[in-house]
Design an enzyme around this catalytic site. Structure first.
Site, short mmCIF file in Angstrom:
data_model
loop_
_atom_site.label_atom_id
_atom_site.label_comp_id
_atom_site.label_asym_id
_atom_site.label_seq_id
_atom_site.Cartn_x
_atom_site.Cartn_y
_atom_site.Cartn_z
N TYR A 13 0.82 -1.21 0.00
CA TYR A 13 0.00 0.00 0.00
C TYR A 13 0.85 1.26 0.00
CZ TYR A 13 -4.60 -2.10 1.01
OH TYR A 13 -5.79 -2.78 0.95
N LYS A 56 3.64 -15.14 3.44
CA LYS A 56 3.82 -15.91 2.20
C LYS A 56 5.32 -16.12 2.06
CE LYS A 56 2.18 -17.85 -1.56
NZ LYS A 56 1.31 -19.05 -1.56
N ASP A 85 -2.50 -18.30 1.87
CA ASP A 85 -3.48 -19.07 1.09
C ASP A 85 -4.13 -20.14 1.96
OD1 ASP A 85 -0.98 -20.26 1.11
OD2 ASP A 85 -1.02 -20.94 -0.96
N ASP A 102 -6.09 -6.98 4.94
CA ASP A 102 -7.28 -6.39 4.31
C ASP A 102 -8.17 -7.50 3.77
OD1 ASP A 102 -8.97 -4.41 3.10
OD2 ASP A 102 -7.99 -4.83 1.18
N ASP A 118 -11.99 -9.18 5.45
CA ASP A 118 -13.28 -9.21 4.72
C ASP A 118 -13.81 -10.64 4.70
OD1 ASP A 118 -13.41 -6.49 4.11
OD2 ASP A 118 -14.03 -6.87 2.04
#
Ligand code: IPM
Ligand code: MG
Length: 353
Positions: free
Chosen positions: A141, A188, A220, A244, A248
């Site tokens: 970001y 990751k 994942d 983020d 959700d």
């Protein structure tokens, strides 16, 4: 106590839900003998319309004079052209960065009464109580990027330093100490260099927290475990973009995105509190918004920025009592059943205070 709260309603339902939160905070202020002052200011699309920028300097000046920020939501179809030079979301990223609010706390609980609103079997939802700690001012970001150029290529950079990872890891470990003492760090590391640094740093910080059990999970796999065994998580730590995405996903566990609060905090007591949901332009202005996420964010504001734990708990319990009494906004109403308005829901909460 005397406290000044900057209120940034933003766009869409952000206006309605922050309005209701101010009513509730005023009631708490009277009930407990405090003196809360609210200063409203602009952010997001409305700020673009009125000033040409999504975060006017005046808003920052007002916020700097206050003890905390309560924010609604930003964005909407009017400003969503991806090629536009100014976008509402930039205001949100800028204010997080300006105040170095590097840790975003997003608690997610499954409410048994709302289990019919989730696509998961109800037995999977038993005892789901997760605190997500999302890194908020680093990673892709905020890393170096190139988007103009010749138009044929673009890049973002996921960049992290050891101190940046360590400070948010400390927040997560401390939170775990106050809970079930279990921290899952998401990364990751099998592919990304920045995520190998993340894993190494979290493991180093762990040395200060011998009472907390730490495990590392690839992002994942984490998305899958959140659906297959959500009750196994206590505190989940993730870098900015992964956080983020998985928050959700996790909102599904709570039955509605409208239920979720968040706190963005830094090294000091100052913080920014906002519901996890967006501006929901499709239902804006219709009294259909669920104020729960914002009311629970206000409770987090009382707790973290003002140190008012009893008041925070009273508000959380009043929200629970309203839900237990069957108060339902449209998003959490039983299929075919009735629902009440944003304002009526808030009045039920106030009644339970
Ligand atoms: C959130 C939102 C923001 C983010 C957007 C609106 C910039 O999705 O707070 O989760 O990606 O951080
Ligand atoms: Mg998001």
């Amino acid at each position: 106590m005397k406290a000044t709260i900057t209120v940034l309603p933003g766009d869409g339902i952000g206006v309605e839900v922050t309005n209701q939160a101010m009513h509730v905070l005023s009631r708490i202020s009277t009930q407990y003998g405090h003196d809360f002052t609210f200063h409203e200011a602009l952010i997001g699309g409305i700020a673009i319309d009125k000033t040409g920028t999504s975060l006017p300097d005046e808003t920052l000046a007002i916020a700097e004079q206050s003890d905390a920020i309560l924010l609604g939501a930003v964005g909407g179809p009017k400003w969503s052209d991806p090629t536009a030079p100014v976008r509402p979301e930039q205001g949100l990223l800028k204010i997080r960065k300006h105040f170095e609010l590097f840790a975003n706390l997003r608690p997610v609980r499954a409410y048994p009464a709302l289990s019919q609103h989730t696509p998961l079997r109800s037995e999977l939802l038993e005892n789901v109580d997760i605190l997500f700690v999302r890194e908020l001012t680093g990673g892709a970001y905020f890393g170096p990027r190139q988007e103009q150029g010749d138009g044929d290529s673009a890049y973002d950079t996921m960049l992290y330093s050891v101190p940046e990872v360590a400070r948010v890891a400390h927040v997560a470990f401390r939170a775990a100490q106050g809970r079930r003492k279990q921290l899952t760090s998401v990364d990751k590391a099998n592919v990304l260099a920045s995520m190998r640094l993340w894993r190494r740093t979290v493991s180093e910080v762990h040395e200060d927290y011998g009472d907390v059990a730490l495990d590392h999970v690839l992002v994942d796999a984490c998305t899958m475990y959140l659906m297959t065994r959500p009750a196994s998580f206590d505190v989940v730590l993730a870098e900015n973009m992964f956080g983020d995405i998985i928050t959700d996903e996790a909102s599904v566990l709570a039955g509605s995105l409208g239920m979720l609060p968040s706190a963005s905090i830094g090294a000091e007591k100052f913080g920014l509190y906002e519901p996890v949901h967006g501006s929901a332009p499709d239902i804006a202005g219709q009294g259909k918004a669920n104020p729960t996420g914002t009311l629970l964010s206000a409770a987090m504001l009382l707790r973290y920025s003002l140190g008012l734990e009893a008041e925070a708990m009273a508000l959380e319990q009043a929200v629970e009592a309203a839900l237990a009494s069957g108060a339902r906004t449209a998003d959490i109403a039983p299929r075919g059943g009735g629902f009440i308005s944003t304002e009526e829901f808030t009045q039920t909460v106030i009644g339970a205070l």
